[in-house]
Each structure stands twice: as structure tokens, then as C-alpha cells.
Motif scaffolding. Structure first.
Motif, PDB file in Angstrom:
ATOM      1  N   TYR A  31     -11.680  18.824  10.456  1.00 40.51           N
ATOM      2  CA  TYR A  31     -11.027  18.562  11.730  1.00 40.51           C
ATOM      3  C   TYR A  31     -11.625  17.334  12.405  1.00 40.51           C
ATOM      4  O   TYR A  31     -12.845  17.195  12.483  1.00 40.51           O
ATOM      5  CB  TYR A  31     -11.198  19.784  12.633  1.00 40.51           C
ATOM      6  CG  TYR A  31     -10.699  19.609  14.039  1.00 40.51           C
ATOM      7  CD1 TYR A  31     -11.568  19.221  15.046  1.00 40.51           C
ATOM      8  CD2 TYR A  31      -9.375  19.854  14.358  1.00 40.51           C
ATOM      9  CE1 TYR A  31     -11.125  19.068  16.342  1.00 40.51           C
ATOM     10  CE2 TYR A  31      -8.926  19.710  15.653  1.00 40.51           C
ATOM     11  CZ  TYR A  31      -9.808  19.314  16.642  1.00 40.51           C
ATOM     12  OH  TYR A  31      -9.364  19.164  17.914  1.00 40.51           O
ATOM     13  N   TYR A  35     -10.534  11.813  22.051  1.00 37.63           N
ATOM     14  CA  TYR A  35     -10.426  12.142  23.455  1.00 37.63           C
ATOM     15  C   TYR A  35     -10.636  10.875  24.283  1.00 37.63           C
ATOM     16  O   TYR A  35     -11.347   9.964  23.872  1.00 37.63           O
ATOM     17  CB  TYR A  35     -11.505  13.149  23.872  1.00 37.63           C
ATOM     18  CG  TYR A  35     -11.350  14.504  23.251  1.00 37.63           C
ATOM     19  CD1 TYR A  35     -11.878  14.776  21.996  1.00 37.63           C
ATOM     20  CD2 TYR A  35     -10.679  15.520  23.913  1.00 37.63           C
ATOM     21  CE1 TYR A  35     -11.733  16.011  21.417  1.00 37.63           C
ATOM     22  CE2 TYR A  35     -10.535  16.766  23.341  1.00 37.63           C
ATOM     23  CZ  TYR A  35     -11.063  16.997  22.098  1.00 37.63           C
ATOM     24  OH  TYR A  35     -10.908  18.233  21.531  1.00 37.63           O
ATOM     25  N   GLN A  45      -7.335  15.263  25.329  1.00 38.24           N
ATOM     26  CA  GLN A  45      -7.144  15.038  23.905  1.00 38.24           C
ATOM     27  C   GLN A  45      -5.978  14.099  23.661  1.00 38.24           C
ATOM     28  O   GLN A  45      -4.893  14.270  24.233  1.00 38.24           O
ATOM     29  CB  GLN A  45      -6.917  16.366  23.197  1.00 38.24           C
ATOM     30  CG  GLN A  45      -7.048  16.290  21.693  1.00 38.24           C
ATOM     31  CD  GLN A  45      -7.079  17.676  21.077  1.00 38.24           C
ATOM     32  OE1 GLN A  45      -6.443  18.612  21.572  1.00 38.24           O
ATOM     33  NE2 GLN A  45      -7.813  17.839  19.989  1.00 38.24           N
ATOM     34  N   TYR A  48      -5.207  14.777  17.205  1.00 36.21           N
ATOM     35  CA  TYR A  48      -6.162  15.457  16.362  1.00 36.21           C
ATOM     36  C   TYR A  48      -5.607  15.565  14.950  1.00 36.21           C
ATOM     37  O   TYR A  48      -4.402  15.362  14.728  1.00 36.21           O
ATOM     38  CB  TYR A  48      -6.523  16.835  16.918  1.00 36.21           C
ATOM     39  CG  TYR A  48      -5.393  17.816  17.023  1.00 36.21           C
ATOM     40  CD1 TYR A  48      -4.551  17.809  18.137  1.00 36.21           C
ATOM     41  CD2 TYR A  48      -5.179  18.782  16.043  1.00 36.21           C
ATOM     42  CE1 TYR A  48      -3.521  18.718  18.249  1.00 36.21           C
ATOM     43  CE2 TYR A  48      -4.153  19.692  16.156  1.00 36.21           C
ATOM     44  CZ  TYR A  48      -3.333  19.659  17.270  1.00 36.21           C
ATOM     45  OH  TYR A  48      -2.311  20.568  17.372  1.00 36.21           O
ATOM     46  N   MET A  50      -5.997  18.004  11.348  1.00 36.30           N
ATOM     47  CA  MET A  50      -6.514  19.201  10.694  1.00 36.30           C
ATOM     48  C   MET A  50      -7.112  18.869   9.329  1.00 36.30           C
ATOM     49  O   MET A  50      -8.002  19.583   8.855  1.00 36.30           O
ATOM     50  CB  MET A  50      -5.394  20.213  10.493  1.00 36.30           C
ATOM     51  CG  MET A  50      -4.652  20.570  11.753  1.00 36.30           C
ATOM     52  SD  MET A  50      -5.557  21.744  12.758  1.00 36.30           S
ATOM     53  CE  MET A  50      -4.199  22.546  13.599  1.00 36.30           C
ATOM     54  N   TYR A 101     -18.199  21.393  18.014  1.00 40.58           N
ATOM     55  CA  TYR A 101     -17.721  20.079  17.651  1.00 40.58           C
ATOM     56  C   TYR A 101     -18.835  19.057  17.820  1.00 40.58           C
ATOM     57  O   TYR A 101     -19.596  19.107  18.776  1.00 40.58           O
ATOM     58  CB  TYR A 101     -16.528  19.711  18.533  1.00 40.58           C
ATOM     59  CG  TYR A 101     -15.344  20.609  18.304  1.00 40.58           C
ATOM     60  CD1 TYR A 101     -15.281  21.872  18.864  1.00 40.58           C
ATOM     61  CD2 TYR A 101     -14.287  20.201  17.496  1.00 40.58           C
ATOM     62  CE1 TYR A 101     -14.217  22.711  18.634  1.00 40.58           C
ATOM     63  CE2 TYR A 101     -13.210  21.031  17.264  1.00 40.58           C
ATOM     64  CZ  TYR A 101     -13.176  22.286  17.836  1.00 40.58           C
ATOM     65  OH  TYR A 101     -12.119  23.106  17.597  1.00 40.58           O
TER      66      TYR A 101
ATOM     67  N   LYS B  94     -11.409  26.921  23.139  1.00 41.56           N
ATOM     68  CA  LYS B  94     -10.549  26.862  21.955  1.00 41.56           C
ATOM     69  C   LYS B  94      -9.890  28.227  21.847  1.00 41.56           C
ATOM     70  O   LYS B  94     -10.558  29.248  22.009  1.00 41.56           O
ATOM     71  CB  LYS B  94     -11.373  26.560  20.709  1.00 41.56           C
ATOM     72  CG  LYS B  94     -10.558  26.309  19.465  1.00 41.56           C
ATOM     73  CD  LYS B  94     -11.353  25.529  18.441  1.00 41.56           C
ATOM     74  CE  LYS B  94     -12.446  26.373  17.792  1.00 41.56           C
ATOM     75  NZ  LYS B  94     -11.912  27.260  16.748  1.00 41.56           N
ATOM     76  N   LEU B  99      -8.055  26.097  14.005  1.00 43.98           N
ATOM     77  CA  LEU B  99      -8.349  24.713  14.339  1.00 43.98           C
ATOM     78  C   LEU B  99      -7.288  24.177  15.290  1.00 43.98           C
ATOM     79  O   LEU B  99      -6.206  24.725  15.394  1.00 43.98           O
ATOM     80  CB  LEU B  99      -8.339  23.859  13.080  1.00 43.98           C
ATOM     81  CG  LEU B  99      -9.644  23.746  12.323  1.00 43.98           C
ATOM     82  CD1 LEU B  99      -9.446  22.848  11.117  1.00 43.98           C
ATOM     83  CD2 LEU B  99     -10.746  23.200  13.198  1.00 43.98           C
ATOM     84  N   GLY B 100      -7.602  23.070  15.917  1.00 44.50           N
ATOM     85  CA  GLY B 100      -6.599  22.446  16.765  1.00 44.50           C
ATOM     86  C   GLY B 100      -7.181  22.026  18.079  1.00 44.50           C
ATOM     87  O   GLY B 100      -8.154  21.306  18.130  1.00 44.50           O
ATOM     88  N   ARG B 101      -6.581  22.495  19.141  1.00 42.96           N
ATOM     89  CA  ARG B 101      -6.856  21.985  20.445  1.00 42.96           C
ATOM     90  C   ARG B 101      -8.155  22.524  21.038  1.00 42.96           C
ATOM     91  O   ARG B 101      -8.447  23.700  20.962  1.00 42.96           O
ATOM     92  CB  ARG B 101      -5.704  22.330  21.377  1.00 42.96           C
ATOM     93  CG  ARG B 101      -4.331  21.892  20.862  1.00 42.96           C
ATOM     94  CD  ARG B 101      -4.214  20.397  20.801  1.00 42.96           C
ATOM     95  NE  ARG B 101      -4.436  19.810  22.097  1.00 42.96           N
ATOM     96  CZ  ARG B 101      -3.489  19.704  23.037  1.00 42.96           C
ATOM     97  NH1 ARG B 101      -2.284  20.146  22.805  1.00 42.96           N
ATOM     98  NH2 ARG B 101      -3.768  19.150  24.192  1.00 42.96           N
ATOM     99  N   LEU B 102      -8.896  21.623  21.638  1.00 38.78           N
ATOM    100  CA  LEU B 102     -10.072  21.981  22.417  1.00 38.78           C
ATOM    101  C   LEU B 102      -9.801  21.485  23.823  1.00 38.78           C
ATOM    102  O   LEU B 102      -9.587  20.295  24.034  1.00 38.78           O
ATOM    103  CB  LEU B 102     -11.321  21.334  21.834  1.00 38.78           C
ATOM    104  CG  LEU B 102     -12.660  21.669  22.507  1.00 38.78           C
ATOM    105  CD1 LEU B 102     -12.975  23.146  22.343  1.00 38.78           C
ATOM    106  CD2 LEU B 102     -13.783  20.831  21.894  1.00 38.78           C
ATOM    107  N   TYR B 103      -9.789  22.407  24.786  1.00 37.99           N
ATOM    108  CA  TYR B 103      -9.441  22.067  26.161  1.00 37.99           C
ATOM    109  C   TYR B 103     -10.714  21.995  26.994  1.00 37.99           C
ATOM    110  O   TYR B 103     -11.515  22.928  26.995  1.00 37.99           O
ATOM    111  CB  TYR B 103      -8.508  23.124  26.740  1.00 37.99           C
ATOM    112  CG  TYR B 103      -7.205  23.253  26.010  1.00 37.99           C
ATOM    113  CD1 TYR B 103      -7.068  24.137  24.948  1.00 37.99           C
ATOM    114  CD2 TYR B 103      -6.097  22.497  26.370  1.00 37.99           C
ATOM    115  CE1 TYR B 103      -5.879  24.261  24.262  1.00 37.99           C
ATOM    116  CE2 TYR B 103      -4.892  22.619  25.694  1.00 37.99           C
ATOM    117  CZ  TYR B 103      -4.795  23.500  24.637  1.00 37.99           C
ATOM    118  OH  TYR B 103      -3.607  23.610  23.957  1.00 37.99           O
TER     119      TYR B 103
END
Lengths: 112, 114
Positions: A31, A35, A45, A48, A50, A101, B94, B99-103
Motif C-alpha cells: 500500500y 497526502y 488523501q 492511494y 493497493m 503507516y 482506518k 487496505l485503503g483510506r486513512l482519515y
């Protein structure tokens, strides 16, 4: 050392001149994400990914492009930069699942 | 809709005092929650994370956070502030294990007075 590397750290450019900010990670993360950070708005964001050849839009994708041709690289492309894209940009990567992350050191972009 | 709300954009404490940074979230699925710290002119560093299991999570530099589902909160605390804790802190969410978006929240700037 495990890290996310962004280049350049600082960039001043003129409106309309295409630019690319590079991002590379050496952790074999699936991933990756971009940002932008603006005062009072936190991090938003942009795009992104995957995995290789799999990308999707985030909250503020307008004016940006990305590509993921290799697992380690995720460049951010501004085809025609405008002053409202002046910001601090961060690239981040992660394994699948619940890992935290890892962020790069940031790229401060000024568009005049 | 805002997924993560950090209450207070600026928090000031004296050295040695309790640090409390507030974070509330909204999520229709079990959240994964994170706190990050950003020192001046640096990237974000992970302080701690909650995924599943124990609701009290300990992180680096003496920080901890407690996941309270009933209050939809994930507040960050440290018993005794140090001058080196002065930084900006971000809460992030999250949604589940995918997986994907992190706010991110909008951040809280912590000032520590001598």
C-alpha cells in the motif's frame, strides 16, 4: 534502513509547469498513498494504491495524477500546477492489514 | 462527514503536567485508530495504534491511549509532559482491517511551558 524517500524536499515552480514528486519505499509494502497537509486542515488523501497498477482517488484528487508501475515507486504528477496546490506533501506506505503507516519526510511545494 | 474530530487545535501544558489530547471518531465498522506525532520540519511518526484486543494501548515516549467504543473516543494521554513533547499530534482512523483510506483529524498543536 526501512524508509520512505521523497524527492525533492523543497520545490518552487511556476504555474503550469509540469512537475513530478518521486516516492520510493524499501519495505516491500503493498500500500502507498499521497497526502497534502495544509494549516488547519490536517492531512487529506490525494491518491492511494493497493498494489502495482491498482490506484484510486482519495479526498482531493483534482489536479493530480499517479502511477504505480513498480511496487516500490509511487510518483505524484502535477500536469499543470496552480497556486492552490502550494502545500506540504507526504507519501506513506504500509503492509496490508493493521500495521501502522510509514511516512516520508515531506515535500514542500510552492507554485507561483 | 468528518470521520475523526480532534477537540482543541491548540493545547498548552506546563512541564510535568498531564497531557490530554482528545480524539473522537465515527465509523460504521470496527475502527483501527492511530496517533501520529509531527515535529517541526519532519514527517509523521507513529506513536501508537489500536486494532483489536486490549483497549488501553501504550506507545512510545510514555504516551498511551484508550479506545472507548461507547464514547467513540481514542484520547491520548501522558502523565507528565516534557519540553520535548512539544509538537503537532494527529489522530487517524482506518475502517476495519482492509487496505485503503486513512482519515486524519485536523491536528492538535501541543505547547509545553517550562
Amino acid at each position: 534502513e526501512a524508509q520512505v524517500t521523497q524527492n525533492p524536499r523543497y520545490l518552487i515552480t511556476v504555474t503550469g509547469k509540469k512537475l513530478t514528486v518521486t516516492c520510493s519505499q524499501n519495505m516491500n509494502h503493498e500500500y502507498m498513498s499521497w497526502y497534502r497537509q495544509d494549516p488547519g486542515l490536517g492531512l487529506r488523501q490525494i491518491y492511494y494504491s493497493m498494489n502495482v497498477e491498482v490506484t484510486d482517488k482519495g479526498d482531493v484528487p483534482e489536479g493530480y495524477k499517479v502511477s504505480r508501475k513498480e511496487k516500490r515507486n509511487f510518483p505524484l504528477i502535477l500536469e499543470s500546477p496552480s497556486p492552490n496546490q502550494t502545500s506540504l506533501y507526504f507519501c506513506a506506505s504500509s503492509f496490508q492489514g493493521d500495521y501502522g503507516y510509514t511516512f516520508g519526510s515531506g515535500t514542500r511545494l510552492t507554485v507561483v | 462527514a468528518q470521520s475523526v474530530t480532534q477537540l482543541g487545535s491548540h493545547v498548552s501544558v506546563s512541564e510535568g503536567a498531564l497531557v490530554l489530547l482528545r480524539c473522537n471518531y465515527s465509523s460504521s465498522v470496527p475502527p483501527y485508530l492511530f496517533w501520529y506525532v509531527q515535529y517541526p520540519n519532519q514527517g509523521l511518526q507513529l506513536l501508537l495504534k489500536y486494532t483489536t484486543g486490549a483497549t488501553l494501548v501504550k506507545g512510545i515516549n510514555g504516551f498511551e491511549a484508550e479506545f472507548k467504543k461507547s464514547e467513540t473516543s481514542f484520547h491520548l494521554t501522558k502523565p507528565s509532559a516534557h519540553m520535548s513533547d512539544a509538537a503537532e499530534y494527529f489522530c487517524a482512523l482506518k475502517r476495519g482491517s482492509t487496505l485503503g483510506r486513512l482519515y486524519f483529524g485536523r491536528g492538535t498543536q501541543l505547547t509545553v511551558w517550562p
